[in-house]
Design a protein around this motif. Structure first.
Motif, PDB file in Angstrom:
ATOM      1  N   UNK A   1       0.834  -1.205   0.000  1.00 62.74           N
ATOM      2  CA  UNK A   1       0.000   0.000   0.000  1.00 62.74           C
ATOM      3  C   UNK A   1       0.870   1.256   0.000  1.00 62.74           C
ATOM      4  N   UNK A   2       1.920   1.251   0.794  1.00 64.10           N
ATOM      5  CA  UNK A   2       2.844   2.387   0.824  1.00 64.10           C
ATOM      6  C   UNK A   2       3.466   2.597  -0.544  1.00 64.10           C
ATOM      7  N   UNK A   3       3.931   1.526  -1.152  1.00 64.06           N
ATOM      8  CA  UNK A   3       4.553   1.611  -2.484  1.00 64.06           C
ATOM      9  C   UNK A   3       3.545   2.093  -3.524  1.00 64.06           C
ATOM     10  N   UNK A   4       2.326   1.601  -3.465  1.00 64.15           N
ATOM     11  CA  UNK A   4       1.297   2.013  -4.418  1.00 64.15           C
ATOM     12  C   UNK A   4       1.013   3.514  -4.302  1.00 64.15           C
ATOM     13  N   UNK A   5       1.053   4.042  -3.091  1.00 69.35           N
ATOM     14  CA  UNK A   5       0.794   5.470  -2.894  1.00 69.35           C
ATOM     15  C   UNK A   5       1.887   6.344  -3.498  1.00 69.35           C
ATOM     16  N   UNK A   6       3.057   5.792  -3.705  1.00 70.34           N
ATOM     17  CA  UNK A   6       4.159   6.543  -4.311  1.00 70.34           C
ATOM     18  C   UNK A   6       3.955   6.681  -5.822  1.00 70.34           C
ATOM     19  N   UNK A   7       3.285   5.720  -6.418  1.00 71.29           N
ATOM     20  CA  UNK A   7       3.099   5.692  -7.873  1.00 71.29           C
ATOM     21  C   UNK A   7       2.167   6.825  -8.298  1.00 71.29           C
ATOM     22  N   UNK A   8       2.638   7.652  -9.217  1.00 72.46           N
ATOM     23  CA  UNK A   8       1.840   8.800  -9.652  1.00 72.46           C
ATOM     24  C   UNK A   8       0.819   8.440 -10.728  1.00 72.46           C
TER      25      UNK A   8
END
Length: 194
Positions: free
Chosen positions: A164-171
């Motif tokens: 979830x943290x990594x997904x939030x980084x994706x623009x």
């Protein structure tokens, strides 16, 4: 001016609610007491009528989030068809809606590094809330023994918080959605169908 206990309790709840959301949206280190109190419509000086320190507010706000997350996850799991509770939890946790709403979502995914940097006494109090959250969801985790369920639970929920943290980084929204879909498929295959 003296306020009734009901008025004080209402203000306390408002402070907790605003802090829980603001901390997850902007970080606790950035969102000071003044920011939270201003959003509630109270003075910074009034803060100490409700909490002894910012760490106390932080711990209570995090505990509130774990309670709310637990309520939501239990509702989803209990509403799912028989034997599909964990699938429903995974699908909700790794949803685009959850990824796009850090102020309303998982406190670990939103504040993990900040939680890890808190003093040991604060981390121990937060860990107690995390343990209570895990216990509520443990019946939906597969395993023959309690130890096996605990190990799987820790690995599953920690891994999902990382995704979830990594997904939030994706623009790019399409890439974010693809990543969450692939993660859902992986965790469902590994923990539900496996």
């Amino acid at each position: 001016m003296r306020y009734s206990p009901e008025h004080k309790a209402k203000n306390h709840e408002n402070i907790l609610s605003v802090a829980a959301r603001t901390f997850r949206e902007h970080g606790a280190d950035v969102s000071g007491i003044g920011t939270v109190m201003k959003k509630v419509g109270l003075t910074k000086g009034g803060f100490y009528r409700h909490f002894e320190s910012k760490d106390d507010l932080f711990v209570e706000a995090v505990a509130r989030v774990f309670d709310e997350m637990g309520d939501g996850m239990l509702e989803v799991a209990k509403s799912a068809p028989e034997g599909q509770g964990l699938r429903a939890i995974i699908e909700r946790y790794l949803s685009v809606r959850h990824a796009n709403s850090p102020g309303m979502g998982c406190v670990i995914a939103a504040l993990g590094p900040e939680l890890a940097r808190k003093p040991r006494s604060v981390r121990k109090r937060i860990e107690a809330s995390l343990d209570a959250y895990r216990e509520r969801l443990l019946p939906f985790v597969p395993g023959q023994t309690r130890e096996e369920k605990l190990a799987k639970s820790m690995l599953l929920f920690s891994s999902m918080a990382g995704v979830l943290t990594r997904a939030r980084i994706i623009s790019d929204p399409q890439t974010r959605e693809w990543m969450l879909l692939e993660a859902r498929k992986f965790f469902i295959k590994s923990y539900v169908e496996g």
